[in-house]
Design a protein around this motif. Structure first.
Motif, short mmCIF file in Angstrom:
data_model
loop_
_atom_site.label_atom_id
_atom_site.label_comp_id
_atom_site.label_asym_id
_atom_site.label_seq_id
_atom_site.Cartn_x
_atom_site.Cartn_y
_atom_site.Cartn_z
N ILE A 101 31.75 -12.11 54.28
CA ILE A 101 32.50 -12.52 53.10
C ILE A 101 31.85 -13.68 52.34
CG2 ILE A 101 34.05 -14.21 54.22
CD1 ILE A 101 36.33 -12.93 52.58
N PHE A 102 31.25 -14.64 53.05
CA PHE A 102 30.79 -15.86 52.37
C PHE A 102 29.48 -15.72 51.59
CE2 PHE A 102 33.91 -17.96 55.10
CZ PHE A 102 34.44 -18.89 54.22
N PRO A 103 28.41 -15.13 52.13
CA PRO A 103 27.15 -15.12 51.38
C PRO A 103 27.26 -14.48 50.00
CG PRO A 103 26.75 -14.56 53.67
CD PRO A 103 28.23 -14.59 53.50
N ALA A 104 27.90 -13.32 49.90
CA ALA A 104 28.03 -12.68 48.59
C ALA A 104 28.93 -13.48 47.66
CB ALA A 104 28.57 -11.26 48.75
N TYR A 153 31.90 -26.57 39.66
CA TYR A 153 32.46 -25.22 39.81
C TYR A 153 32.13 -24.66 41.19
CZ TYR A 153 32.95 -20.17 39.01
OH TYR A 153 33.30 -18.84 39.11
N VAL A 154 30.89 -24.83 41.62
CA VAL A 154 30.48 -24.31 42.93
C VAL A 154 31.15 -25.09 44.06
CG1 VAL A 154 28.52 -23.98 44.49
CG2 VAL A 154 28.29 -23.42 42.06
N VAL A 198 27.84 -14.98 43.96
CA VAL A 198 28.46 -14.78 42.64
C VAL A 198 28.81 -16.12 42.01
CG1 VAL A 198 30.89 -14.55 43.35
CG2 VAL A 198 30.04 -13.32 41.35
N LEU A 199 29.16 -17.12 42.81
CA LEU A 199 29.42 -18.45 42.27
C LEU A 199 28.15 -19.02 41.63
CD1 LEU A 199 31.55 -20.27 45.02
CD2 LEU A 199 32.37 -19.22 42.90
N VAL A 200 27.04 -18.93 42.35
CA VAL A 200 25.77 -19.46 41.85
C VAL A 200 25.31 -18.68 40.62
CG1 VAL A 200 23.31 -19.73 42.39
CG2 VAL A 200 25.04 -20.39 44.08
N PHE A 201 25.48 -17.37 40.64
CA PHE A 201 25.10 -16.54 39.50
C PHE A 201 25.89 -16.92 38.26
CE2 PHE A 201 25.51 -12.65 36.92
CZ PHE A 201 24.17 -12.38 36.71
#
Length: 410
Positions: free
Chosen positions: A107-110, A148-149, A114-117
């Motif tokens: 769950i966490f890496p993806a 935000y991140v 998307v947060l970084v993207f």
């Protein structure tokens, strides 16, 4: 038709009728259509979100179901039911360290991706396209991309927007705020239910007191009724239940968990599948969806996963793009709304989002998710027994070395 593993020698005719076949046997291994169903459910969320994000009003499903649920809510409920089924089986098959490790890398890496993207690709691109200095975008603290991140990385969403990005989109005008990705809020709930399964596993409930799982499901169904009758009192009984999403998503997840923990005793039967479909549809449009419709829908989605044609089973069997579709869909639609694509109408706005979202989901899977899942047997994924044996072996080795040392030598 659906086939089962060689360990369960079930006649083809029985599998067609469902006679004598359990739900667990019918869904055995990867020989099911859970992959395609999850992709469909993720895509339905895009269809639902197109209404508010494109400025086309409220999802008409709210009207059709008399305010009981939206199309997106129905899809997310299906996601949680499937998740409950799979996660409880993982809780039974692994120790708690393996379980938490494998759930975390799923769950966490993806999610971080998307947060970084959003913060460092989409955000600065939009900012630069508007002719604003990038130095003003990359600010520290709340409101900026770094904020935000850091406000969201734990799954608990503390900031939906960056500066004033997308405030001029139809949805931004509705909420009067910057919102980059409004779909991510459900992931904190999912992680919370993972932790619940971890507690049930480490306390031996899943191994020795399985009845607790349907009992919890029943309690959530009762909470659903109570929340309708006396919504203001739920928080006084248990603060956690003051959140209606906890009740709704928890019920769907626990229905799936109950079906999972008793999958070898629950029949896979066409008649039950048809009955579940009838109950789901009837309750959605007449009432009682929360109490009868959610359990029926949970069985229906798993029944369909076993009953859909065999040629669909390859979809999502090795490459699961559904998570990526879910986490990128809202962001893509916001970008398209910013570009004015919504002016082409609801259908074109929705269709335009699908290929872009699927491409980003493809990237997410092959660049992040698949690589993270390759670590499932690394470190904590080896399990408690492995690390206990390593510790015991080292302790014995140290003890042997100490006993072999000459007396009097320091």
């Amino acid at each position: 038709m659906v086939s089962v593993s060689s360990t369960t020698d079930v006649p083809r005719s029985n599998l067609l009728r469902g006679s004598g076949v359990s739900l667990g046997e019918a869904l055995d291994g990867h020989r099911n259509s859970l992959g395609v169903l999850r992709l469909i459910l993720a895509s339905l969320v895009i269809v639902d979100h197109a209404f508010p994000l494109g400025g086309f009003g409220e999802d008409p499903f709210w009207r059709y179901t008399n305010g009981q649920t939206s199309l997106g809510g129905l899809a997310v409920g299906g996601f949680f039911a499937v998740s409950g089924y799979l996660i409880v089986k993982s809780g039974v098959a692994t120790d708690v360290v393996q379980f938490l490790w494998r759930r975390a890398i799923r769950i966490f890496p993806a999610f971080w991706g998307v947060l970084v993207f959003a913060a460092f690709v989409v955000g600065p691109s939009v900012w630069w396209a508007e002719g604003r200095p990038l130095g003003e975008y990359f600010t520290l603290g709340p409101g900026g991309p770094f904020g935000y991140v850091t406000a969201n990385w734990t799954l608990s969403i503390g900031a939906y927007g960056i500066h004033d990005l997308f405030v001029e989109t139809p949805y931004g005008q509705t909420v009067q705020a910057s919102v980059l990705n409004g779909s991510l809020w459900t992931l904190a709930y999912e992680w919370g239910f993972y932790l619940l399964i971890a507690v049930l596993a480490v306390s031996a409930v899943l191994a020795r007191a399985r009845i607790v799982v349907p009992a919890l499901t029943g309690a959530f169904l009762v909470a659903h009724v109570a929340s309708v009758v006396a919504p203001d009192r739920m928080g006084a009984i248990l603060p956690l239940l003051a959140d209606p999403q906890v009740i709704f998503l928890g019920t769907a997840f626990l229905v799936g968990s109950t079906l999972g923990i008793y999958s070898e005793r629950i029949a896979y039967d066409d008649r039950l599948g048809i009955l579940a479909a009838v109950v789901l549809i009837a309750t959605m449009f007449t009432g009682g969806f929360a109490v009868l419709g959610i359990p029926a829908g949970g069985y229906l989605v798993l029944y369909l996963a076993a009953r859909l044609p065999r040629w669909l089973q390859w979809i999502g069997a090795k490459n699961d793009y559904s998570y990526g579709v879910y986490v990128y869909g809202f962001l893509v639609q916001q970008c398209l709304a910013y570009l004015g694509v919504f002016r082409a109408g609801y259908v074109l706005f929705t269709l335009a989002a699908v290929p872009i979202t699927f491409f980003l989901a493809w990237l997410s899977w092959h660049v992040i998710e698949k690589r993270a899942l390759a670590l499932k047997n690394w470190g904590p994924g080896k399990g408690i027994a492995f690390w206990r044996s390593r510790w015991t072996s080292r302790s014995r080795s140290a003890s042997t070395d100490a006993s072999a040392s000459p007396i009097g030598v320091e």
